[in-house]
Enzyme design. Structure first.
Site, PDB file in Angstrom:
ATOM      1  N   SER A   1       1.343   8.417  -3.282  1.00  0.00           N
ATOM      2  CA  SER A   1       1.986   8.408  -1.976  1.00  0.00           C
ATOM      3  C   SER A   1       3.189   9.346  -1.983  1.00  0.00           C
ATOM      4  O   SER A   1       3.917   9.403  -2.973  1.00  0.00           O
ATOM      5  CB  SER A   1       2.447   6.976  -1.682  1.00  0.00           C
ATOM      6  OG  SER A   1       2.910   6.856  -0.371  1.00  0.00           O
TER       7      SER A   1
ATOM      8  N   ALA B   1      -0.587   5.325  -0.090  1.00  0.00           N
ATOM      9  CA  ALA B   1      -1.263   4.704  -1.221  1.00  0.00           C
ATOM     10  C   ALA B   1      -2.044   3.451  -0.821  1.00  0.00           C
ATOM     11  O   ALA B   1      -3.060   3.132  -1.429  1.00  0.00           O
ATOM     12  CB  ALA B   1      -0.251   4.358  -2.310  1.00  0.00           C
TER      13      ALA B   1
ATOM     14  N   CYS C   1       7.320  -4.249  -0.040  1.00  0.00           N
ATOM     15  CA  CYS C   1       6.092  -4.351   0.747  1.00  0.00           C
ATOM     16  C   CYS C   1       5.713  -5.796   1.015  1.00  0.00           C
ATOM     17  O   CYS C   1       4.983  -6.076   1.941  1.00  0.00           O
ATOM     18  CB  CYS C   1       4.944  -3.663   0.024  1.00  0.00           C
ATOM     19  SG  CYS C   1       5.352  -2.033  -0.522  1.00  0.00           S
TER      20      CYS C   1
ATOM     21  N   THR D   1      -8.012  14.173  12.211  1.00  0.00           N
ATOM     22  CA  THR D   1      -7.233  15.417  12.123  1.00  0.00           C
ATOM     23  C   THR D   1      -6.166  15.275  11.053  1.00  0.00           C
ATOM     24  O   THR D   1      -5.459  14.274  10.998  1.00  0.00           O
ATOM     25  CB  THR D   1      -6.585  15.723  13.493  1.00  0.00           C
ATOM     26  OG1 THR D   1      -7.633  15.883  14.443  1.00  0.00           O
ATOM     27  CG2 THR D   1      -5.745  16.985  13.438  1.00  0.00           C
TER      28      THR D   1
ATOM     29  N   GLN E   1       3.823   4.741  -8.295  1.00  0.00           N
ATOM     30  CA  GLN E   1       5.191   4.797  -8.822  1.00  0.00           C
ATOM     31  C   GLN E   1       5.381   5.889  -9.873  1.00  0.00           C
ATOM     32  O   GLN E   1       6.517   6.224 -10.198  1.00  0.00           O
ATOM     33  CB  GLN E   1       5.586   3.429  -9.400  1.00  0.00           C
ATOM     34  CG  GLN E   1       5.698   2.323  -8.362  1.00  0.00           C
ATOM     35  CD  GLN E   1       6.879   2.519  -7.411  1.00  0.00           C
ATOM     36  OE1 GLN E   1       7.775   3.324  -7.643  1.00  0.00           O
ATOM     37  NE2 GLN E   1       6.872   1.770  -6.318  1.00  0.00           N
TER      38      GLN E   1
HETATM   39  N1  PMP Z   1       1.061   0.685  -4.746  1.00  0.00           N
HETATM   40  C1  PMP Z   1       2.260   0.542  -5.316  1.00  0.00           C
HETATM   41  C2  PMP Z   1       2.353   0.297  -6.793  1.00  0.00           C
HETATM   42  C3  PMP Z   1       3.422   0.627  -4.545  1.00  0.00           C
HETATM   43  O1  PMP Z   1       4.625   0.471  -5.117  1.00  0.00           O
HETATM   44  C4  PMP Z   1       3.299   0.852  -3.144  1.00  0.00           C
HETATM   45  C5  PMP Z   1       4.517   0.940  -2.262  1.00  0.00           C
HETATM   46  N2  PMP Z   1       5.374  -0.174  -2.373  1.00  0.00           N
HETATM   47  C6  PMP Z   1       2.016   0.992  -2.602  1.00  0.00           C
HETATM   48  C7  PMP Z   1       0.932   0.911  -3.434  1.00  0.00           C
HETATM   49  C8  PMP Z   1       1.824   1.259  -1.130  1.00  0.00           C
HETATM   50  O2  PMP Z   1       2.119   2.579  -0.845  1.00  0.00           O
HETATM   51  P1  PMP Z   1       2.215   3.151   0.648  1.00  0.00           P
HETATM   52  O3  PMP Z   1       3.580   2.752   1.124  1.00  0.00           O
HETATM   53  O4  PMP Z   1       2.090   4.628   0.504  1.00  0.00           O
HETATM   54  O5  PMP Z   1       1.120   2.557   1.429  1.00  0.00           O
END
Ligand code: PMP
Length: 385
Positions: A200, A70, A326, A241, A180
């Site tokens: 994701s 994502a 994150c 790829t 989410q």
């Molecule tokens: N957007 C949101 C709302 C998320 O909760 C997250 C993951 N914490 C992400 C984006 C990032 O996703 P990814 O781990 O697939 O890069």
């Protein structure tokens, strides 16, 4: 025993997803761009997955671009539209919200550095956006509005249909980060008025490192400038790829989630409500964010006067988060709770519990007991110290 209550950070791989992926890791390892039998088998598997992902959004398979997740999908959407849309005669103006994930806010800040005008809308004490504020911010020349579906920290759901209608009535494109909610809640790109949607696999019992972006092809056709140049894969949107096993896993994960969606949604909401009721019965506990509308598996609770990381250390069995996973590499108070007007002490006292497919009644009861004991012990230490 480990009680995993961090499904918004990531989820375990569903064994059925692993089974679907296995042949593409071992025997059927062909490159989907190759013209021989093995390449064709891999390409066919990718197209099946594309169909499964598109079905989860009621989209056309040709509108799905596979990415590494994502974060990449959000970057492709925001930076890609900004560059691709410059020719469409619209202003360099983008609108978003303070409670977005960093994977949206940081590309927006990058656009600002490149000379775009950026409007970041505030939210109320529960994280809600005022639709009138959006209507006031979007002009007839705004290029893009980006508003997430479900907030990863509080679970709050933005009313996408209402918000996208406001943006699109002015001719702006509407992007939503649905990381989410994808597969968990019903999303329909036409009914919900979505031009771009990020998602994701690893939030949905699929593998890490794969995700995608829905890009509308008609009414209107979204013009995207690629971030990654090379062999012209994914209709030129994303060269490289393809991650065949990952994409197969994403497709299978999406299909499984959609098939069991309503039942799982009700089950997880019931468990969440049970956990939340027990947590809020603890002295000094308060919920952050609204009771509804909310993602079924999420509750965010503050324990007045306490330090959430220390509290979690007192109950190592319980895996939960003190801030979005994150951003917790950088220790700073959650910008989401901050945007809701919570002070640093309350933010520092808050824990997000996120439930999912693996969660049981025993899990939530045991977690509530452990949290209650940890809070009581912390208060005793405080009184003694
Ligand atoms: N957007 C949101 C709302 C998320 O909760 C997250 C993951 N914490 C992400 C984006 C990032 O996703 P990814 O781990 O697939 O890069």
């Amino acid at each position: 025993m480990t009680i995993y209550l961090d499904h918004n950070a990531t989820t375990p791989l569903d064994p059925r997803v692993l089974e679907a992926m296995r042949p593409y890791l071992l025997e059927e390892f062909g490159n989907p761009s190759s013209r021989h039998r093995m390449g064709c088998a891999a390409a066919a598997a990718v197209e099946t997955a594309r169909g499964e992902v598109a079905a989860a959004l009621s989209a056309d398979p040709r509108e799905i671009v596979f990415t590494s997740g994502a974060t990449e999908a959000n970057n492709l959407a925001l930076l890609g539209v900004a560059e691709g849309g410059a020719a469409a005669g619209r202003d360099r103006h983008v609108v978003t919200v303070r409670t977005e994930h960093r994977a949206v806010l940081d590309p927006c800040r990058e656009l600002e550095r490149r000379g775009f005008r950026l409007t970041v809308l505030p939210v109320d004490g529960e994280g809600r956006l005022d639709p009138d504020a959006l209507a006031a911010a979007v002009t007839d020349r705004t290029l893009l509005v980006s508003i997430m579906h479900a907030n990863n920290e509080t679970g709050l759901l933005h009313p996408l249909r209402e918000l996208s209608a406001i943006a699109r009535a002015r001719g702006a494109l509407f992007h939503t980060d649905a990381t989410q909610s994808f597969g968990k809640l019903r999303l329909d790109v036409d009914e919900d008025g979505l031009d771009l949607v990020s998602f994701s696999a690893h939030k949905l019992y699929g593998p890490k490192g794969v995700g995608g972006l829905y890009v509308r092809r008609r009414r209107p056709r979204v013009r995207l400038s690629p971030r990654q140049l090379g062999g012209g894969h994914e209709r030129g949107h994303r060269s490289g790829t393809l991650n065949v096993p990952g994409i197969v896993g994403l497709g299978r994960a999406a299909a499984l989630a959609v098939a069991g969606r309503d039942e799982e949604r009700a089950r997880v909401a019931r468990l969440r409500d049970r956990l939340e009721a027990a947590l809020l019965a603890i002295d000094g506990a308060v919920r952050n964010g609204p009771a509804s509308p909310r993602l079924p598996g999420t509750t965010n609770v503050g324990f007045a006067g306490l330090d959430a990381p220390t509290l979690l250390e007192r109950m190592p069995e319980v895996c939960a988060s003190t801030a979005a996973a994150c951003t917790s590499a950088v220790v700073q108070p959650s910008h989401v709770l901050g945007a809701m007007g919570l002070d640093d002490a309350r933010i520092g006292a808050s824990i997000r519990f996120s439930l999912g497919r693996t969660t049981t009644d025993e899990d939530v009861d045991r977690a509530a007991t452990l949290v209650g004991e940890a809070v009581a012990a912390a208060r005793r230490d405080e009184a003694a110290g």
